[in-house]
Design a protein around this motif. Structure first.
Motif, PDB file in Angstrom:
ATOM      1  N   HIS A  14       1.170   1.794  -4.244  1.00  0.00           N
ATOM      2  CA  HIS A  14       0.814   3.134  -4.708  1.00  0.00           C
ATOM      3  C   HIS A  14       0.297   3.143  -6.140  1.00  0.00           C
ATOM      4  N   SER A  15       0.514   2.050  -6.881  1.00  0.00           N
ATOM      5  CA  SER A  15       0.096   2.015  -8.286  1.00  0.00           C
ATOM      6  C   SER A  15      -1.382   1.668  -8.453  1.00  0.00           C
ATOM      7  N   LEU A  16      -2.052   1.281  -7.371  1.00  0.00           N
ATOM      8  CA  LEU A  16      -3.470   0.914  -7.439  1.00  0.00           C
ATOM      9  C   LEU A  16      -4.270   1.887  -6.573  1.00  0.00           C
ATOM     10  N   GLU A  17      -4.908   2.849  -7.211  1.00  0.00           N
ATOM     11  CA  GLU A  17      -5.646   3.863  -6.478  1.00  0.00           C
ATOM     12  C   GLU A  17      -7.032   3.361  -6.077  1.00  0.00           C
ATOM     13  N   PRO A  18      -7.641   3.936  -5.021  1.00  0.00           N
ATOM     14  CA  PRO A  18      -9.014   3.563  -4.661  1.00  0.00           C
ATOM     15  C   PRO A  18      -9.965   3.759  -5.831  1.00  0.00           C
ATOM     16  N   GLY A  19     -10.846   2.782  -6.037  1.00  0.00           N
ATOM     17  CA  GLY A  19     -11.810   2.863  -7.122  1.00  0.00           C
ATOM     18  C   GLY A  19     -11.262   2.465  -8.473  1.00  0.00           C
ATOM     19  N   SER A  20     -10.116   1.758  -8.497  1.00  0.00           N
ATOM     20  CA  SER A  20      -9.508   1.383  -9.770  1.00  0.00           C
ATOM     21  C   SER A  20      -9.219  -0.115  -9.806  1.00  0.00           C
ATOM     22  N   SER A  21      -8.952  -0.625 -11.006  1.00  0.00           N
ATOM     23  CA  SER A  21      -8.617  -2.034 -11.193  1.00  0.00           C
ATOM     24  C   SER A  21      -7.528  -2.158 -12.242  1.00  0.00           C
ATOM     25  N   ALA A  22      -6.827  -3.293 -12.235  1.00  0.00           N
ATOM     26  CA  ALA A  22      -5.762  -3.547 -13.203  1.00  0.00           C
ATOM     27  C   ALA A  22      -5.600  -5.052 -13.362  1.00  0.00           C
ATOM     28  N   GLY A  23      -5.182  -5.461 -14.536  1.00  0.00           N
ATOM     29  CA  GLY A  23      -4.944  -6.876 -14.790  1.00  0.00           C
ATOM     30  C   GLY A  23      -3.474  -7.217 -14.668  1.00  0.00           C
ATOM     31  N   THR A  24      -3.175  -8.438 -14.234  1.00  0.00           N
ATOM     32  CA  THR A  24      -1.804  -8.929 -14.188  1.00  0.00           C
ATOM     33  C   THR A  24      -1.846 -10.442 -14.329  1.00  0.00           C
ATOM     34  N   ARG A  25      -0.673 -11.059 -14.304  1.00  0.00           N
ATOM     35  CA  ARG A  25      -0.579 -12.511 -14.375  1.00  0.00           C
ATOM     36  C   ARG A  25       0.382 -13.007 -13.311  1.00  0.00           C
ATOM     37  N   LEU A  26       0.107 -14.187 -12.804  1.00  0.00           N
ATOM     38  CA  LEU A  26       0.961 -14.827 -11.812  1.00  0.00           C
ATOM     39  C   LEU A  26       1.002 -16.313 -12.104  1.00  0.00           C
ATOM     40  N   LEU A  27       2.197 -16.833 -12.333  1.00  0.00           N
ATOM     41  CA  LEU A  27       2.356 -18.251 -12.652  1.00  0.00           C
ATOM     42  C   LEU A  27       1.413 -18.644 -13.790  1.00  0.00           C
ATOM     43  N   ALA A  28       1.324 -17.749 -14.780  1.00  0.00           N
ATOM     44  CA  ALA A  28       0.524 -17.919 -16.001  1.00  0.00           C
ATOM     45  C   ALA A  28      -0.983 -17.800 -15.754  1.00  0.00           C
ATOM     46  N   ARG A  29      -1.410 -17.463 -14.533  1.00  0.00           N
ATOM     47  CA  ARG A  29      -2.833 -17.241 -14.265  1.00  0.00           C
ATOM     48  C   ARG A  29      -3.151 -15.755 -14.435  1.00  0.00           C
ATOM     49  N   GLU A  30      -4.306 -15.472 -14.997  1.00  0.00           N
ATOM     50  CA  GLU A  30      -4.729 -14.078 -15.164  1.00  0.00           C
ATOM     51  C   GLU A  30      -5.484 -13.632 -13.915  1.00  0.00           C
TER      52      GLU A  30
END
Length: 243
Positions: A14-30
């Motif tokens: 629910h935190s990612l709406e259609p037409g939107s983007s967001a950055g995160t990291r996983l195992l130190a990868r962006e």
């Protein structure tokens, strides 16, 4: 199985709406999470191949995501389809963003860094988002705290034991009576972890008051982890430092 071959939660759906983007990291990868306007979620490397700008700073147009720097547009497969400075160019297929497998299940967005990931468990059915907790600790510390906080039932007044079940390496189920919480564990970096929490059950039962009820438990969990980290980092009494 290596960590890369697992499925990893990277956010609540629910935190990612259609037409939107967001950055995160996983195992130190962006990574960049983006949802096209038809509602499909994508997880890619967060880097435009042109000048290395983060795609999470860009914008979504239909089923394309465009880099903020020079406007290069990439389709769902990660291939560049349009370069504004050269509108008539037949863009080479070598201009491609690394794309990772993406699924949505249990109210969360999941990705794997492997081309042959393990199977995700079956969906539990209806879920309601609770919240994501971002913690300054390693994954093992966060997981160890899950069983230390009692979960008070919401659906019934009768007290019940809190049971923690490890479904996969990155998915846990915490239950008390007939209530179940799903907790996805995202290893952001060595000393940074996110816990993504969702209620497994009907919105008719849990929406509103049920969500508030279990938010209290989530805040207790955060306090427990932060308190344990504070104690671990505090200097021991009676010790002296060498001069």
């Amino acid at each position: 199985m290596s960590s890369a071959a697992n499925w990893h939660p990277v956010g609540l759906s629910h935190s990612l709406e259609p037409g939107s983007s967001a950055g995160t990291r996983l195992l130190a990868r962006e990574l960049v999470l983006w949802r096209d306007t038809s509602g499909v979620a994508h997880v890619w490397e967060d880097r435009c191949p042109h000048r290395g700008m983060k795609l999470s700073f860009g914008f979504v147009r239909g089923d394309h995501i465009a880099c903020l720097y020079h406007g290069w547009q990439y389709d769902r497969g990660g291939y560049c389809q349009y370069i504004p400075a050269h509108p008539d160019l037949d863009v080479p297929k070598t201009f491609k963003v690394p794309v990772y497998a993406t699924q949505e299940r249990g109210g969360m967005i999941w990705t794997s860094l492997s081309e042959n990931p393990a199977d995700l468990p079956e969906d539990c059915g209806d879920t309601l988002p609770l919240r994501s907790l971002y913690l300054d600790c390693g994954k093992d510390t966060a997981v160890a705290a899950l069983g230390a906080v009692s979960l008070t039932p919401f659906a019934s007044q009768r007290r019940a034991d809190t049971v923690v079940n490890r479904v996969t390496e990155t998915l846990f189920e915490v239950s008390s009576g007939q209530d179940r919480l799903l907790i996805g564990v995202q290893a952001i970096a060595e000393h940074r972890t996110a816990l993504h929490l969702a209620i497994c059950g009907s919105p008719d039962l849990y929406e509103g008051r049920g969500q508030h009820h279990f938010l209290d438990w989530a805040l207790q969990l955060r306090h427990l982890i932060e308190h344990a980290r504070h104690i671990a980092s505090a200097p021991r009494s009676g010790t002296t430092e060498a001069i």
